[in-house]
Design an enzyme around this catalytic site. Structure first.
Site, mmCIF file in Angstrom:
data_model
loop_
_atom_site.group_PDB
_atom_site.id
_atom_site.type_symbol
_atom_site.label_atom_id
_atom_site.label_comp_id
_atom_site.label_asym_id
_atom_site.label_seq_id
_atom_site.Cartn_x
_atom_site.Cartn_y
_atom_site.Cartn_z
ATOM 1 N N TYR A 101 -0.610 -9.051 -2.906
ATOM 2 C CA TYR A 101 -0.835 -7.628 -3.043
ATOM 3 C C TYR A 101 -1.799 -7.300 -4.097
ATOM 4 O O TYR A 101 -2.960 -6.678 -3.937
ATOM 5 C CB TYR A 101 0.633 -6.987 -3.546
ATOM 6 N N SER A 133 -0.602 -2.287 2.878
ATOM 7 C CA SER A 133 -1.179 -1.368 2.024
ATOM 8 C C SER A 133 -2.358 -1.759 1.303
ATOM 9 O O SER A 133 -3.513 -2.060 1.684
ATOM 10 C CB SER A 133 0.054 -0.646 1.138
ATOM 11 N N ASP A 144 2.025 7.433 9.712
ATOM 12 C CA ASP A 144 1.649 7.022 8.133
ATOM 13 C C ASP A 144 0.998 8.265 7.365
ATOM 14 O O ASP A 144 -0.181 8.127 7.655
ATOM 15 C CB ASP A 144 0.924 5.577 8.158
ATOM 16 N N HIS A 148 4.671 4.345 6.588
ATOM 17 C CA HIS A 148 4.113 3.219 5.760
ATOM 18 C C HIS A 148 4.880 2.081 5.626
ATOM 19 O O HIS A 148 4.665 1.180 5.276
ATOM 20 C CB HIS A 148 3.847 3.793 4.293
#
Length: 707
Positions: free
Chosen positions: A474, A552, A635, A670
């Protein structure tokens, strides 16, 4: 009869590998000029909402058909889905919350699309169903989001999420007979729900109603705090706090446990740079008083006793500390209660006269006890190496609950007595696998500049030698990745693969310095950390072929790293990613992300963003790995136009003959609120795709039974 491995290999060899015929994507004439450069944006039209633009909707349908036709050729997808269904099928309970002698918690029997809300009268009372969101929508895509119970346990406020959107509708329930009250609150997003101590109503945050057709794309600005009195229409709600002169501020409210103070937290982006405003709820008509001014540091409420408020802050402490502030004397300096430690202070709660502080020690949970004056009183015994969450409660009641889980163990729920330091099991999941058959280890590897990066590895015991590996990361927004259970992860490992999770810079594992080292002008460090993880996995004989995965900001990570080092990876799985770094701030919540990414309208930031933006840096002539992009048509956090444009650019580029596809989910946003059935289907598709390109032997299809 052929051995299973031989059958798997034969199935893999027969999978269609012919070049895919992608749908034709129209190129528009858009060319933007910025800081002396001309930048074509031929797929700008794909930014439109598919619900409003039939042309975009047709593109989505065409892409999904090509993708599903390809995925249908992959061996073992049905067998993977069947095993995922088994692994997902276990009872899951949420962390209980106590109010008025009642205990409230969510429960999922295993394969329910959404968890339902239950209540017990007393700790050992008979569970009673209060809310079942599985009855709300045929496709299971309407979810129960957060909920809050009034102090006396008589009423409950709950947020409804539909189709994965960030927008919420707030409804109210009479707990005694589970009657839904007529009250309804709209245009709520990124909001806490805080009951007044007397149960008369709630404080909440809302945005103005968006202009027509812009519900899911308009920028989120001018959030304000309101008070809703039960039994009245939303139009009668009282405005409590607003900042019209600073429209970009988000304003959220919480009430201290004794009901004395309304604590309003204001922020402008995703950074933990906050302002704190207080309203004395004991004084009717009291005006807001500024406690902390200036968006400079983190100030997170950990609890309060009367006028003494405890806050977690990183002011003067990059790894954070706890201070107390006299709310009745807001001009007084904060007094340190618990000083900065060598490990990251992640959270804290005041429970039963004790401060329970949750630390991250190399991304693993450790919970320590302190007296309110800061005197150390030892640790809370945890079941092992993993992630603890919860510990919310009342300052005058020692009872609290927490969850604890790891990669190989679903989150169990524990009851904790702060007075005696005793831990007992409240709910232990029963699972369709042996946790002891899997091992979780942690190692460290050097990044490009020599920085040591933590890396978790999950394998089946006895698995040795280079294996097909999923590498997940991430690296952003001060978010820490910690050991957590996922049926999908366990399935990959159960098939003989390795799962690796890297704690990249940009996260919150080691405090502010770690975050700063992976954002703004330092963002390249994150991509270097990720590439170095892949090199380490191969160099140490852990990974044979690697599929990288991220969601994301992690989708951005996958896209950028694939552009920079396509040679390292066999497959890439970027999900709901931020792919156009020059326009991310123009939609919904995108404006908040400038804290991590910078401002595209500023020359210096634009130059940095331009260098790594996935959409703008696809390298024609390079041999790219197989790529399966995933997003959702609803989303409204990272709008799907990011993934649409990126996929169109991939398919138009000369980057080899491996598949470059997009999987577009319907009525899923999302990630939050996604139905269990959709989670299983998505994981089966991703793992079948990754297995194909990393050469992981997948289970053979179950032969049809003979008559």
């Amino acid at each position: 009869m052929k051995p299973l491995a031989v059958v798997c290999a034969l199935l893999m060899s027969t999978t269609a590998t012919a070049q895919i015929s992608y749908p034709s994507t129209e190129k528009g004439p858009v060319v933007e000029s910025a800081f002396g450069q001309k930048l074509p944006d031929p797929y700008r039209w794909l930014e439109d909402d598919a619900r409003n633009n039939p042309k975009v909707a047709a593109w989505v349908a065409a892409q999904n058909k090509v993708t599903q036709d390809y995925l249908a050729t992959l061996p073992g997808r049905d067998a993977i889905k069947a095993r995922l269904t088994e692994l997902w099928n276990y009872e899951r309970l949420g962390i209980p919350k106590r109010a008025g002698g009642r205990y409230f918690y969510t429960r999922n029997d295993g394969l329910q699309n959404q968890s339902a809300l239950y209540v017990r009268d007393g700790l050992n009372g008979t569970p009673r169903l209060l809310i079942d969101p599985n009855t709300w929508a045929k496709d299971g895509a309407t979810a129960l989001d957060s909920w809050k119970v009034a102090e006396d346990g008589a009423h409950l406020a709950y947020q409804i999420q539909d189709g994965g959107s960030d927008w919420r509708t707030v409804r109210f329930l009479d707990v005694a007979d589970a009657t839904v009250l007529p009250d309804e609150l709209k245009w709520v997003k990124f909001s806490e729900i805080a009951w007044a101590r007397d149960g008369s109503g709630v404080f909440y945050s809302r945005f103005p109603e968006p202009a027509g057709g812009q519900t899911f794309q308009a920028l989120n600005e001018r959030q304000a705090v309101y008070f809703h009195k039960l039994g009245t229409p939303q139009s009668a709600d009282r405005l409590v706090y607003a900042t019209p002169d600073r429209p970009k501020l988000n304003n959220s409210a919480e009430v201290t446990d004794d009901g004395a103070w309304l604590v309003i937290t204001s922020s402008e982006g995703t950074d933990e740079r906050l302002e704190i405003t207080l309203i004395d709820l004991r004084q009717p008509g009291a005006k807001p008083v500024t406690l902390i001014k200036g968006l400079e540091h983190n100030w997170k409420l950990a609890g309060g006793e009367g006028d003494t408020l405890f806050f977690i802050t990183n002011k003067g402490a990059p790894l954070q500390r706890i201070v107390r502030i006299d709310a009745a004397n807001p001009g007084a300096a904060p007094v340190e209660v618990i000083g900065e430690d060598k490990s990251m202070l992640d959270n804290a709660h005041l429970v039963g006269g004790k401060l329970l502080a949750l630390y991250l020690v190399d991304a693993k949970s450790e919970v320590r006890r302190f007296a309110p004056d800061g005197k150390a009183e030892g640790k809370v015994t945890l079941p092992g190496i993993g992630t603890a969450d919860g510990f919310e409660g009342d300052p005058d009641n020692p009872e609290t609950f927490f969850s604890f889980g790891s990669f190989n163990q679903p989150g169990a729920i524990y009851r904790y007595d702060a007075a005696t330091n005793a831990v007992s099991v409240f709910a232990q999941p029963k699972v369709a696998f042996d946790p002891a058959a899997f091992e979780v280890t942690q190692t460290f590897y050097p990044s490009k500049d020599g920085t040591k990066i933590p890396l978790f590895l999950v394998r089946k015991k006895g698995v040795t030698g280079p294996r097909p590996t999923i590498l997940y990361g991430y690296g952003g927004f001060n978010i820490s990745l910690t050991p957590d259970f996922s049926p999908a992860i366990l399935d990959w490992v159960d098939m003989g693969g390795v799962y690796a999770m890297a704690n990249l810079r940009g996260g919150g594992e080691y405090g502010k310095g770690w975050h700063d080292a992976g954002r703004l002008a330092n963002k390249q460090n994150v991509f270097d950390d990720f590439a170095a993880a892949a090199e380490h996995l191969k160099g140490q004989g852990i990974a044979s072929k690697i599929a990288i995965s991220g969601r994301s900001n992690g989708g951005l990570l996958v896209g950028a790293t694939t552009n920079q080092r396509p040679d390292l990876f066999a497959a890439a799985l970027p999900a709901v990613g931020v792919m156009d770094m020059l326009r991310f701030d123009r939609f919904t919540a995108g404006r908040y992300w400038v804290d991590d990414y910078g401002y595209p309208e500023r020359a210096a930031d634009w130059a940095v963003l331009r260098k790594y933006s996935p959409y703008h840096n696809i390298r024609s002539g390079a041999d790219y790995p197989a790529i399966l992009v995933s997003t959702a048509d609803t989303d409204d956090r990272v709008v799907p136009g990011h993934s649409f444009k990126y996929t169109a650019a991939l398919q138009a580029a000369d980057i080899g003959d491996k598949p470059h596809l997009i999987r577009i989910e319907t009525r899923a946003g999302h990630g939050a609120g996604k139905p269990t059935s959709k989670k299983i289907e998505e994981a089966a598709d991703l793992w079948a795709f990754a297995a194909k390109w990393t050469d992981l032997a997948v289970p053979a299809p179950t032969p049809p039974s003979r008559p």
